[in-house]
Design a protein around this motif. Structure first.
Motif, PDB file in Angstrom:
ATOM      1  N   ARG A 213      -6.967  -4.366  13.071  1.00 55.80           N
ATOM      2  CA  ARG A 213      -6.695  -5.041  11.802  1.00 55.80           C
ATOM      3  C   ARG A 213      -7.525  -6.310  11.656  1.00 55.80           C
ATOM      4  O   ARG A 213      -8.034  -6.610  10.578  1.00 55.80           O
ATOM      5  N   GLU A 214      -7.658  -7.039  12.729  1.00 56.47           N
ATOM      6  CA  GLU A 214      -8.436  -8.283  12.652  1.00 56.47           C
ATOM      7  C   GLU A 214      -9.866  -7.974  12.203  1.00 56.47           C
ATOM      8  O   GLU A 214     -10.419  -8.640  11.327  1.00 56.47           O
TER       9      GLU A 214
ATOM     10  N   ALA B 235      -8.793  -2.214   4.663  1.00 57.32           N
ATOM     11  CA  ALA B 235      -8.625  -3.496   3.963  1.00 57.32           C
ATOM     12  C   ALA B 235      -9.427  -3.439   2.674  1.00 57.32           C
ATOM     13  O   ALA B 235     -10.614  -3.080   2.682  1.00 57.32           O
TER      14      ALA B 235
ATOM     15  N   ALA C  20     -10.923  -5.299  10.530  1.00 56.63           N
ATOM     16  CA  ALA C  20     -10.948  -4.769   9.162  1.00 56.63           C
ATOM     17  C   ALA C  20     -10.787  -5.886   8.137  1.00 56.63           C
ATOM     18  O   ALA C  20     -11.513  -5.949   7.136  1.00 56.63           O
ATOM     19  N   GLU C  21      -9.846  -6.786   8.399  1.00 56.11           N
ATOM     20  CA  GLU C  21      -9.632  -7.877   7.436  1.00 56.11           C
ATOM     21  C   GLU C  21     -10.797  -8.869   7.447  1.00 56.11           C
ATOM     22  O   GLU C  21     -11.187  -9.405   6.412  1.00 56.11           O
TER      23      GLU C  21
ATOM     24  N   VAL D 174      -3.884  -4.300   2.459  1.00 60.08           N
ATOM     25  CA  VAL D 174      -4.175  -3.790   3.794  1.00 60.08           C
ATOM     26  C   VAL D 174      -3.254  -2.606   4.077  1.00 60.08           C
ATOM     27  O   VAL D 174      -2.095  -2.611   3.656  1.00 60.08           O
TER      28      VAL D 174
ATOM     29  N   TRP E  33      -7.553   5.136   4.115  1.00 59.66           N
ATOM     30  CA  TRP E  33      -7.858   5.173   5.558  1.00 59.66           C
ATOM     31  C   TRP E  33      -8.255   6.577   6.005  1.00 59.66           C
ATOM     32  O   TRP E  33      -9.012   6.750   6.963  1.00 59.66           O
TER      33      TRP E  33
ATOM     34  N   ILE F  79      -3.506  -1.997  17.314  1.00 60.08           N
ATOM     35  CA  ILE F  79      -3.713  -2.017  15.864  1.00 60.08           C
ATOM     36  C   ILE F  79      -3.955  -3.439  15.377  1.00 60.08           C
ATOM     37  O   ILE F  79      -4.640  -3.650  14.369  1.00 60.08           O
ATOM     38  N   ASP F  80      -3.439  -4.422  16.095  1.00 61.59           N
ATOM     39  CA  ASP F  80      -3.695  -5.816  15.704  1.00 61.59           C
ATOM     40  C   ASP F  80      -5.178  -6.140  15.808  1.00 61.59           C
ATOM     41  O   ASP F  80      -5.750  -6.817  14.955  1.00 61.59           O
TER      42      ASP F  80
ATOM     43  N   ASN G 295     -12.851   0.529   6.209  1.00 59.34           N
ATOM     44  CA  ASN G 295     -12.010   1.160   7.230  1.00 59.34           C
ATOM     45  C   ASN G 295     -12.573   0.836   8.605  1.00 59.34           C
ATOM     46  O   ASN G 295     -13.792   0.883   8.807  1.00 59.34           O
TER      47      ASN G 295
ATOM     48  N   VAL H 287      -7.260   0.867  10.282  1.00 61.55           N
ATOM     49  CA  VAL H 287      -6.848  -0.144   9.315  1.00 61.55           C
ATOM     50  C   VAL H 287      -7.828  -0.141   8.148  1.00 61.55           C
ATOM     51  O   VAL H 287      -9.038  -0.140   8.338  1.00 61.55           O
TER      52      VAL H 287
ATOM     53  N   LEU I 220      -2.004  -0.119   7.377  1.00 62.15           N
ATOM     54  CA  LEU I 220      -2.017   0.135   8.810  1.00 62.15           C
ATOM     55  C   LEU I 220      -1.591   1.579   9.046  1.00 62.15           C
ATOM     56  O   LEU I 220      -0.483   1.967   8.669  1.00 62.15           O
TER      57      LEU I 220
END
Lengths: 408, 408
Positions: free
Chosen positions: A384-385, A325, A387-388, A230, A290, A380-381, A371, A323, A232
């Motif tokens: 990220r959630e 992943a 993207a992951e 990952v 990214w 960003i959290d 992406n 983000v 960021l």
């Protein structure tokens, strides 16, 4: 051809050695610039060989194959660091424009030379020791080095390691000595002190032959099983001062070494907030994927601009945090085909930017990435959630948030 | 192939008929989705044929060539409207998935059928008249129609016109009758009333076979010499109500006609603020090129998603306003090569997104475009100035703001 048909100077041709995903994605950018990327690929079903109209099948270990791929090209560049240096020197002597040049690429191929040179330049590196020489001398050097660092050390192959291969994280003497004893005679080893770290960062920059430099925002990279999982962008909570220091280190090093093209400087942010250089890559890099959707100029376009000595493009983020992943081959075959997984992902996360490499799925193999570009000011959290969740879905056909595709 | 080598279901294959720039740019998106676009191109140096690994050389007028291109593909689609309808019907009868289907594409090929159908659906169209039939009848019909509209009319070829070809803007009887008299017997003509208009708009949408629809922000298009020159995204000052009405008209029409893929509905915004439908295109369209850099999902990715019946992607703008400016071949050969012009442009406007089609330069020929993506809240006039300055530079090697490259 009719009379008013007026052909401009033909667009330049760049040859990339290696037919992997980096070449595949560089070809996308080549198309925009009016070019077609020529690739030297091992096989016709390599990721770049299946999409480019200009493919030379051959080996990067064969000087003749390299010559065939270079013939008539304006510049020769790489999607990996595996080309024998002697071959590149031969090509340079024959007048081929090799970017990055062999004198720079040497430091991306040889971790010991890199450490030695960085150290000489005053750049922060972990303590390290050369374990070449005969086995007896190597064992003695390792014992002294290990004891000094309380056996919190990493043994590395000087050449050829990547994505966790050729790296042994150790914490006792017996295990460390076993690595030396188990290595074949051809493998040159070195050891480094482990760095007590907060996280890993990457400073991605580009440099042109003219000497222009450009730096993207510094990112945080998260590794799993020894490979990037990952990214960021930008690294959350990194002070502007530290970010700029990382960029300056990378730009200065590229200048000192004469790097041309994109270069990633992988860094440790230590527990006390300092920076230590980990690895170098002189090519587009996983930590820059990214930029394909999140930066004005992607690392692939920038690499082409640099190796052709075009002025470099703007590296600013287009919108908010991004983000990336990676999509990795799953340990067990997913319950549906990749095509079906794509279908479901597009239905659930219509803003996910999917990048697939045309590779078959094997456990832990990088087969693509996703992406997500956040709106300006986005958390960003939260980005990220998504993207992951997207990448894990494509890898495994399971949703990390427990969503049930069948509504049961 | 080793034992753990686990190939997923092979990725789908889309065939695009036509090897022009629309196919070239669709290939960029195909790469991201793990695919390679197959193109049927007339020549090996067509824009898409020089960059794709899967090229069939042939003619869109040959059913056999179309069959060769379609063999084994999951869907057949188009980068132009020139394929004979009977051929498409034959392919459909043979089980080929043709998107958009012949029953829909008919209305993009035949302006009279389009006008008649739109009128029947209650969509706003200019008054029009069929000028087919023998020359005597056509002259009589034109005289009646022209007199009724004070000779403020447009005569059009029912089929085959594009980029200003096959369209005659007229304002007196003699000139109008001369068009009829000058047309060969094979050319079916029609006439339309000129619409007193404020500007031209384009509502770009996509529709999937499943029936999902997606609409990008409505844009303003600026024509020069009868072809698209500049696109402002979104259309400045357009009320949300009118924009939504345009999107709804396009989505509804696509649904009524069974369109699959991207569709552009070109509109006039009349002097009194009403909307009138001008033209339809059932493929990626010049008015959607801004989406490559300015929208989350580009029109090329969306077209692939639609023809493969994948769920459609998000159509939101990534950041602020976007301006697209076409790069046209100049009337006189520029003073430096395209490669040199690129070099200078990159130096001066490092944020310009350059898209070149690999075409030779002929006067007024579309050879590329430039996108500038503004930051959120940016002035579209300022963004437009940069985009037009960049595109004019690439066309002519002159700067619209008088900048002197030589510093003299």
């Amino acid at each position: 051809m009719d009379d008013v048909h007026r052909r401009s100077t033909t667009m330049p041709v760049v040859t990339m050695i290696g037919g992997g995903q980096l070449a595949r994605m560089t070809h996308q950018s080549a198309i925009e610039l009016g070019q077609c990327l020529r690739v030297l690929a091992s096989n016709t079903d390599d990721p770049a060989a299946t999409v480019s109209a200009d493919v030379v099948i051959g080996s990067h270990d064969s000087l003749d194959d390299l010559r065939r791929a270079a013939a008539g090209a304006n510049a020769l560049t790489f999607d990996h660091e595996g080309v024998p240096l002697a071959h590149l020197q031969a090509l340079e002597a024959e007048g081929v424009t090799v970017h990055p040049p062999s004198k720079a690429l040497h430091f991306a191929q040889d971790k010991l030379a890199m450490r030695t040179r960085l150290s000489a330049l005053g750049l922060p590196v972990p303590d390290f020791v050369d374990l070449s020489g005969d086995r007896v001398a190597a064992r003695a050097a390792l014992r002294e080095f290990g004891a000094r660092h309380d056996w919190q050390i990493v043994v590395k192959a000087v050449r050829g390691g990547y994505d966790g291969r050729g790296v042994w994280l150790l914490d006792d003497e017996a295990a460390a000595l076993a690595v030396i004893d188990g290595a074949d005679d051809a493998t040159q080893l070195m050891a480094e002190a482990k760095v007590p770290m907060r996280r890993e960062l990457s400073a991605l920059i580009a440099r042109s032959p003219f000497g222009q430099g450009a730096a993207w925002p510094v990112v945080e990279t998260i590794q799993r099983h020894g490979q990037c999982a990952v990214v960021l962008a930008p690294a959350p909570g990194l002070s502007a001062e530290v970010a700029e220091r990382a960029q300056q280190m990378a730009l200065r090093l590229a200048d000192e070494l004469g790097v041309v093209g994109v270069m990633a400087m992988e860094l440790f942010e230590t527990s006390d907030g300092e920076l230590v250089v980990n690895e170098l890559a002189m090519r587009p890099h996983n930590s820059g994927h990214w930029s394909m959707d999140g930066a004005i100029t992607s690392q692939f376009e920038q690499h082409l601009r640099a190796v052709l000595d075009y002025p470099l493009g703007a590296t600013d983020a287009v919108a908010g945090p991004v983000v990336m992943a990676n999509v990795l081959g799953a340990a067990q075959a997913p319950s549906m085909s990749m095509d079906e997984r794509i279908h479901h992902l597009m239905g659930r996360i219509p803003e996910a930017k999917i990048h697939l490499y045309g590779k078959s799925e094997r456990p832990d193999r990088k087969v693509g990435h996703v992406n997500i570009v956040g709106v300006p000011g986005a958390s960003i959290d939260e980005v990220r959630e998504r993207a992951e969740r997207a990448a894990t879905w494509l890898s495994t056909a399971t949703w990390t948030d427990g969503w049930d595709e069948h509504g049961e």
